[in-house]
Design a protein around this motif. Structure first.
Motif, PDB file in Angstrom:
ATOM      1  N   LEU A   1       4.080   7.011  -0.359  1.00  0.00           N
ATOM      2  CA  LEU A   1       5.113   6.966   0.680  1.00  0.00           C
ATOM      3  C   LEU A   1       6.345   6.232   0.208  1.00  0.00           C
ATOM      4  O   LEU A   1       6.372   5.380  -0.542  1.00  0.00           O
ATOM      5  CB  LEU A   1       4.569   6.289   1.932  1.00  0.00           C
TER       6      LEU A   1
ATOM      7  N   VAL B   1       0.819  -1.209   0.000  1.00  0.00           N
ATOM      8  CA  VAL B   1       0.000   0.000   0.000  1.00  0.00           C
ATOM      9  C   VAL B   1       0.853   1.259   0.000  1.00  0.00           C
ATOM     10  O   VAL B   1       0.412   2.305  -0.482  1.00  0.00           O
ATOM     11  CB  VAL B   1      -0.970  -0.026   1.209  1.00  0.00           C
ATOM     12  N   PHE B   2       2.079   1.194   0.516  1.00  0.00           N
ATOM     13  CA  PHE B   2       2.941   2.382   0.576  1.00  0.00           C
ATOM     14  C   PHE B   2       3.071   3.114  -0.755  1.00  0.00           C
ATOM     15  O   PHE B   2       2.901   4.330  -0.810  1.00  0.00           O
ATOM     16  CB  PHE B   2       4.321   2.023   1.108  1.00  0.00           C
TER      17      PHE B   2
ATOM     18  N   ALA C   1       0.023   5.107  -1.630  1.00  0.00           N
ATOM     19  CA  ALA C   1      -0.200   6.278  -0.784  1.00  0.00           C
ATOM     20  C   ALA C   1       0.854   7.359  -1.036  1.00  0.00           C
ATOM     21  O   ALA C   1       0.808   8.418  -0.424  1.00  0.00           O
ATOM     22  CB  ALA C   1      -0.177   5.861   0.681  1.00  0.00           C
TER      23      ALA C   1
END
Length: 111
Positions: free
Chosen positions: A111, A105-106, A109
């Protein structure tokens, strides 16, 4: 799966080995697959593991009062069998899944 975890948690050394193997596999997956540094993967896994340990600890605990076997001089609400070795393995398995999901998921997002 439950029988395997019970067998692995029979001794301290097999429990430690199981936790280390699961940890190593999870960190290797996020380092190789999601472009995370080794130190970042270990740190993230460590934080996830400790948070999930406290979430998993209450599962399956029976108090002495519930089991009807209160030891004199102890609190009736004290657990009869804590099962910490099994819970360490379960925590490692769940943490590995959460770590891979978080690392996936990073990038989404930013990140």
């Amino acid at each position: 799966m439950t029988r395997l975890i019970k067998a692995l948690s029979s001794t301290l050394w097999s429990t430690l080995a199981a936790v280390l193997v699961v940890t190593g596999i999870a960190v290797a997956i996020v380092v190789a697959g999601f472009d995370l540094r080794l130190s970042g993967g270990i740190a993230l896994y460590f934080v996830i593991w400790w948070i999930l340990l406290f979430a998993i600890l209450p599962f399956g605990v029976r108090s002495q009062a519930e089991s009807g076997d209160v030891v004199a001089g102890t609190e009736p609400g004290a657990p009869t069998a804590h099962g910490l070795q099994e819970k360490a393995i379960w925590t490692s398995l769940v943490s590995a899944v959460v770590l891979v999901f978080a690392a996936a998921v990073f990038p989404l997002a930013g990140l």
